[in-house]
Design an enzyme around this catalytic site. Structure first.
Site, PDB file in Angstrom:
ATOM      1  N   LYS A 253       0.674  -1.175  -0.008  1.00  0.00           N
ATOM      2  CA  LYS A 253      -0.152   0.013   0.191  1.00  0.00           C
ATOM      3  C   LYS A 253       0.937   1.411  -0.001  1.00  0.00           C
ATOM      4  O   LYS A 253       0.446   2.522  -0.542  1.00  0.00           O
ATOM      5  CB  LYS A 253      -0.963  -0.014   1.064  1.00  0.00           C
TER       6      LYS A 253
ATOM      7  N   LYS B 266      -3.442 -10.998  -6.488  1.00  0.00           N
ATOM      8  CA  LYS B 266      -4.669 -11.277  -5.758  1.00  0.00           C
ATOM      9  C   LYS B 266      -5.605 -10.347  -6.408  1.00  0.00           C
ATOM     10  O   LYS B 266      -5.578  -8.993  -6.683  1.00  0.00           O
ATOM     11  CB  LYS B 266      -4.766 -11.078  -4.294  1.00  0.00           C
TER      12      LYS B 266
ATOM     13  N   LYS C 116     -10.472  -5.208  -4.959  1.00  0.00           N
ATOM     14  CA  LYS C 116     -11.428  -4.019  -5.298  1.00  0.00           C
ATOM     15  C   LYS C 116     -11.227  -2.889  -5.749  1.00  0.00           C
ATOM     16  O   LYS C 116     -11.896  -2.096  -6.359  1.00  0.00           O
ATOM     17  CB  LYS C 116     -12.585  -4.368  -4.303  1.00  0.00           C
TER      18      LYS C 116
HETATM   19  P1  ATP Z   1      -8.299  -3.625  -0.508  1.00  0.00           P
HETATM   20  O1  ATP Z   1      -8.487  -4.231  -1.795  1.00  0.00           O
HETATM   21  O2  ATP Z   1      -9.193  -2.070  -0.526  1.00  0.00           O
HETATM   22  O3  ATP Z   1      -6.935  -3.652   0.238  1.00  0.00           O
HETATM   23  P2  ATP Z   1      -9.300  -6.243   0.484  1.00  0.00           P
HETATM   24  O4  ATP Z   1     -10.243  -6.456  -0.268  1.00  0.00           O
HETATM   25  O5  ATP Z   1      -7.695  -6.774   0.525  1.00  0.00           O
HETATM   26  O6  ATP Z   1      -9.234  -4.429   0.344  1.00  0.00           O
HETATM   27  P3  ATP Z   1     -10.949  -6.448   2.757  1.00  0.00           P
HETATM   28  O7  ATP Z   1     -12.032  -5.787   2.104  1.00  0.00           O
HETATM   29  O8  ATP Z   1     -10.881  -5.768   4.265  1.00  0.00           O
HETATM   30  O9  ATP Z   1      -9.634  -6.038   2.037  1.00  0.00           O
HETATM   31  O10 ATP Z   1     -10.984  -7.773   2.808  1.00  0.00           O
HETATM   32  C1  ATP Z   1     -12.200  -8.552   3.392  1.00  0.00           C
HETATM   33  C2  ATP Z   1     -11.848  -9.989   3.385  1.00  0.00           C
HETATM   34  O11 ATP Z   1     -11.574 -10.638   2.023  1.00  0.00           O
HETATM   35  C3  ATP Z   1     -10.512 -10.345   4.201  1.00  0.00           C
HETATM   36  O12 ATP Z   1     -10.803 -11.344   5.040  1.00  0.00           O
HETATM   37  C4  ATP Z   1      -9.638 -10.723   2.941  1.00  0.00           C
HETATM   38  O13 ATP Z   1      -8.461 -11.654   3.482  1.00  0.00           O
HETATM   39  C5  ATP Z   1     -10.328 -11.404   2.143  1.00  0.00           C
HETATM   40  N1  ATP Z   1      -9.770 -10.970   0.702  1.00  0.00           N
HETATM   41  C6  ATP Z   1      -9.607 -10.008   0.051  1.00  0.00           C
HETATM   42  N2  ATP Z   1      -9.321 -10.276  -1.254  1.00  0.00           N
HETATM   43  C7  ATP Z   1      -9.206 -11.651  -1.533  1.00  0.00           C
HETATM   44  C8  ATP Z   1      -9.090 -12.430  -2.584  1.00  0.00           C
HETATM   45  N3  ATP Z   1      -8.421 -12.033  -3.643  1.00  0.00           N
HETATM   46  N4  ATP Z   1      -9.185 -13.688  -2.269  1.00  0.00           N
HETATM   47  C9  ATP Z   1      -9.453 -14.284  -1.160  1.00  0.00           C
HETATM   48  N5  ATP Z   1      -9.780 -13.421  -0.210  1.00  0.00           N
HETATM   49  C10 ATP Z   1      -9.709 -12.013  -0.202  1.00  0.00           C
END
Ligand code: ATP
Ligand code: LTN
Length: 332
Positions: A118, A200, A203
């Site tokens: 980040k 990964k 969003k």
């Molecule tokens: P950002 O992309 O804004 O950093 P994020 O999607 O990584 O956000 P959160 O919205 O807080 O973060 O994630 C919510 C949950 O989704 C967490 O438990 C995270 O581990 C899971 N998660 C996020 N991306 C993935 C992915 N690509 N595959 C599986 N699990 C995911």
């Protein structure tokens, strides 16, 4: 009678309202949240305090926080079975984070992969909150004496810190916190980008790289059609074919089978057939969720009442732990 009632283990998790969740968030975390509601005492939060570690436009944060609440309900989180609340409504989270800061080393925070990623992505805003993010997350977890934390694989380092801080505090003062454990799905813990299967699904990425939980059937079909595969031409679940394997992971997770079983079902078939079947599955699961979410978004009074009920229940637990911590640390 009462004495025979067995206490269920406590589960805590949270999701940031930093945008619309993707199917990665759903498979890695939200799907487990729903499945765990009966067996555990579940506490779920929308982590709005975490979201502001990246600059947020206030009106957008407000809208996204509401929408995330609506979406959690639409996915099947039932406020009569679990505690569902907005993190910033319980100020104990910020307060415990401050107290835990004093037993956390800068070195262990600056080593975090997410902090490094980040910092690279938001070069002009490497704020202290971005570094301190895992301490706030530890505070979230430890306030509720949670035992299991359902998250995706990308959160393992943060969970490790929460465990270390719990043990460090317990050793320094006296046993206070439950040491939490991760609850990470065996497959689908890390769903990859549709455009770059080495990274990964996120969003905050380009819209073609992810399927949003509220995408329409047309959008889903278009994005899956464009998803990167390879030139091998045979459907295998293996590290050498990351694009195809990622599609199999998604297909399997949306149908409750293993990716190996999914690969076997597509033996001898082409990528086009896999993509069509995957689109069909996604549309089938996501359509009712999208429709329910729209319905909840139209009923702000209901969303407010859910949040208030959650806040009251969460605050009662959180302040009990916080009072203990304050006493042990020597505050009058
Ligand atoms: P950002 O992309 O804004 O950093 P994020 O999607 O990584 O956000 P959160 O919205 O807080 O973060 O994630 C919510 C949950 O989704 C967490 O438990 C995270 O581990 C899971 N998660 C996020 N991306 C993935 C992915 N690509 N595959 C599986 N699990 C995911
Ligand atoms: N950082 C988490 C979201 C989060 C969380 C938590 C998850 C905030 N607080 C407490 C589990 C427990 C993420 O998934 N990006």
């Amino acid at each position: 009678m009462e004495a025979n009632v067995e206490k269920k283990p406590i589960v805590f998790s949270a999701v940031q309202p930093s945008g619309l969740p993707t199917i990665g968030n759903y498979i890695g975390a939200l799907k487990n949240w729903v499945n765990m509601q009966d067996e555990f005492d579940c506490i779920y939060a929308v982590a709005d305090l975490h979201a502001i570690t990246v600059r947020q436009e206030p009106a957008k944060l407000r809208a996204n926080s509401m929408q995330m609440m609506a979406l959690l309900l639409a996915c099947g989180i039932d406020p009569d079975k679990c505690v569902l609340f907005m993190q910033s409504h319980v100020s104990a989270h910020s307060e415990l984070a401050w107290l835990l800061n004093t037993i956390t080393y800068i070195g262990e925070l600056s080593r975090m992969t997410q902090f490094k990623d980040k910092s690279r992505k938001h070069e002009s805003n490497i704020n202290v909150g971005l570094l301190d993010y895992p301490v706030l997350m530890a505070a979230d977890i430890l306030l509720y004496q949670a035992e299991y934390i359902p998250v995706g694989k990308d959160q393992t380092q943060h969970l490790e810190l929460a465990r270390d801080l719990a043990e460090r505090f317990n050793n320094a003062y006296s046993p206070t916190f439950t040491v939490p454990k991760g609850y990470i799905p065996k497959t689908g813990g890390r769903i990859m980008s549709l455009q770059d299967p080495m990274h990964k699904m996120s969003k905050s990425d380009d819209a073609n790289a992810f399927i949003g939980m509220l995408d329409t059937p047309d959008e889903i079909a278009r994005k899956i059609k464009r998803a990167v595969t390879d030139s091998v031409g045979v459907i295998n679940y293996c590290p050498e074919q990351p694009g195809v394997s990622n599609l199999l992971d998604i297909y399997a997770a949306f149908g409750d089978e293993t990716p190996e079983q999914a690969a076997a079902a597509f033996e001898g078939k082409g990528y086009g057939e896999l993509k069509a079947a995957l689109t069909e599955r996604l549309v089938e699961v996501l359509t009712p969720i999208r429709e329910n979410c729209t319905r909840y978004m139209g009923d702000k009074a209901y969303l407010q009442s859910v949040m208030k009920k959650g806040e009251d229940a969460a605050a009662a637990m959180a302040y009990r732990t916080l009072a203990k911590v304050r006493r042990k640390m020597g505050f009058i």
